[in-house]
Write a protein that holds these residues in place. Structure first.
Motif, short mmCIF file in Angstrom:
data_model
loop_
_atom_site.label_atom_id
_atom_site.label_comp_id
_atom_site.label_asym_id
_atom_site.label_seq_id
_atom_site.Cartn_x
_atom_site.Cartn_y
_atom_site.Cartn_z
N TYR A 88 30.52 -27.38 46.00
CA TYR A 88 31.27 -26.54 46.94
C TYR A 88 30.62 -25.16 47.05
O TYR A 88 30.40 -24.65 48.14
N ASP A 89 30.33 -24.57 45.88
CA ASP A 89 29.70 -23.24 45.87
C ASP A 89 28.28 -23.29 46.43
O ASP A 89 27.87 -22.45 47.22
N ILE A 90 27.53 -24.30 45.99
CA ILE A 90 26.14 -24.41 46.46
C ILE A 90 26.10 -24.67 47.96
O ILE A 90 25.32 -24.06 48.69
N GLY A 91 26.97 -25.56 48.41
CA GLY A 91 26.99 -25.92 49.83
C GLY A 91 27.39 -24.75 50.70
O GLY A 91 26.80 -24.52 51.77
N THR A 92 28.39 -24.00 50.26
CA THR A 92 28.82 -22.85 51.03
C THR A 92 27.73 -21.80 51.06
O THR A 92 27.45 -21.20 52.10
N TRP A 93 27.09 -21.61 49.91
CA TRP A 93 25.98 -20.66 49.86
C TRP A 93 24.87 -21.09 50.83
O TRP A 93 24.34 -20.27 51.59
N ALA A 94 24.50 -22.39 50.80
CA ALA A 94 23.41 -22.88 51.64
C ALA A 94 23.75 -22.71 53.13
O ALA A 94 22.90 -22.28 53.92
N LEU A 95 24.98 -23.01 53.49
CA LEU A 95 25.39 -22.84 54.89
C LEU A 95 25.28 -21.38 55.31
O LEU A 95 24.72 -21.06 56.36
N ARG A 96 25.79 -20.49 54.47
CA ARG A 96 25.78 -19.07 54.81
C ARG A 96 24.35 -18.54 54.90
O ARG A 96 24.00 -17.83 55.83
N GLU A 138 31.16 -16.52 61.87
CA GLU A 138 31.67 -15.21 62.26
C GLU A 138 30.97 -14.11 61.48
O GLU A 138 30.50 -13.13 62.05
N GLU A 139 30.88 -14.35 60.18
CA GLU A 139 30.26 -13.38 59.28
C GLU A 139 28.79 -13.14 59.60
O GLU A 139 28.31 -12.01 59.58
N GLU A 143 25.66 -18.25 66.66
CA GLU A 143 26.48 -19.06 67.55
C GLU A 143 26.57 -20.49 67.02
O GLU A 143 25.59 -21.04 66.51
N ALA A 144 27.74 -21.10 67.20
CA ALA A 144 27.99 -22.45 66.66
C ALA A 144 26.94 -23.45 67.13
O ALA A 144 26.53 -24.33 66.37
N LYS A 145 26.47 -23.31 68.36
CA LYS A 145 25.53 -24.32 68.88
C LYS A 145 24.16 -24.28 68.17
O LYS A 145 23.36 -25.19 68.34
#
Ligand code: C2E
Ligand code: MG
Ligand code: MG
Ligand code: MG
Length: 286
Positions: A88-96, A138-139, A143-145
């Motif tokens: 969860y932490d790694i994935g969120t970090w990677a996405l950000r 947002e942060e 853009e989502a696309k």
């Protein structure tokens, strides 16, 4: 192996298993520390339009810059992260981090291309996945696309649930691609109704494609099916000109693999492909 162990009764594990558990435990605490101390990093592998050599996207791939073991590939720690919930932490970090980096490239005049980020099964089923992605976009201001999520067929074991999650993500505007396609058990009837933008043909079908007639048939079929379902298709793991030729002759125009580029640190991606972007086209095949 069950050993008699003096007054402590039975020692349930063989030494070897003991060692494995210890190593695992050590690695888990190392990985916890790695997240806190910024030892994780993303490399990016270009996705290329085969005929023009144009970079049409990049896939973010996590690496662990371990203080004593060196650069570790995700195959060595993502499974443990998945088991322990550290994903969860790694994935969120990677996405950000991937979104932050792509926005930085866009702002610096780089090509307006998307970044692909792999999701693990637990992440995909995370209750607040969509909210978490919304917050990250947002942060970072991306853009989502320009965000593509890579999921695998194995995450779609519960078709109703995955349909619901995918529809939410699609409504939100991010792209979805089906990674390692052909290695799982996709139900073709669900495939047609899911909002999937792209199929990624797994590398295992590409390796012997210049010689193996079954692989040729499978790959040609996936390409044709993607076309009929109005999905894009990309082939993974292209290492040779011969493999590339088969794919282009069979109308698969998008390619990812060592033949064009290995996954690279962000700075090398910009130097090689984005600065200035127009020159990158000629650099690729030299
Ligand atoms: P994947 O998403 O299928 O990524 C493609 C893998 O194939 C990458 O390995 C890439 O380096 C490798 N590859 C690309 N082109 C070639 C080629 O021409 N030849 C060969 N032999 N290999 C090629 P990598 O970076 O070791 O990643 C392995 C897997 O780890 C990924 O497979 C993905 O499932 C997972 N992964 C990587 N980053 C993340 C992440 O941030 N989150 C999650 N959940 N999983 C990740
Ligand atoms: Mg992938
Ligand atoms: Mg793959
Ligand atoms: Mg994969």
């Amino acid at each position: 192996e069950v050993k008699k162990n003096g007054k402590n009764g039975y020692q349930l594990f063989s030494n070897e298993l003991d060692n494995q558990l210890l190593l695992r435990f050590e690695m888990e605490s190392d990985l916890r520390k790695a997240i806190k101390e910024n030892e994780l990093t993303l490399h990016y592998q270009p996705q290329v339009q085969a005929l023009s050599n144009e970079v049409i996207g990049v896939e973010a791939l996590v690496r662990w810059n371990h203080p004593t073991k060196g650069m570790l590939s995700p195959g060595l720690f993502i499974p443990l992260a998945e088991e322990t919930g550290l994903i969860y932490d790694i994935g969120t970090w990677a996405l950000r981090e991937a979104c932050r980096q792509m926005k930085e490239w866009h702002d610096a005049g780089g090509p307006l291309i998307p970044v692909s980020v792999n999701l693990s099964s637990r992440q995909f089923h995370q209750a607040n996945l969509v909210e978490s992605i919304r917050d990250i976009l947002e942060e970072t201001g991306l853009e989502a696309k320009y965000l593509e999520l890579e999921i695998t067929e194995s995450m779609m074991m519960d078709p109703d649930l995955s349909t619901e999650i995918l529809n939410k993500l699609n409504d939100f505007g991010v792209r979805i691609s089906l990674d390692d396609f052909g290695t799982g058990y996709s139900s073709l009837s669900y495939l047609k109704q899911l909002p999937i933008h792209r199929l990624k043909i797994d590398r295992s079908f590409i390796t012997d494609i210049t010689q193996n007639a079954s692989d040729q048939a499978i790959v040609a079929t996936i390409i044709a099916m993607a076309k009929h379902l109005n999905m894009e298709v990309i082939a993974e793991g292209i290492e040779t000109q011969g493999q590339l030729d088969f794919l282009t002759e069979n109308a698969c125009k998008e390619i990812q693999g060592y033949y064009f580029s290995r996954p690279l640190p962000a700075t090398e991606v910009e130097e090689t492909f984005f600065v200035p972007y127009r020159q990158s086209r000629s650099i690729l095949r030299e």
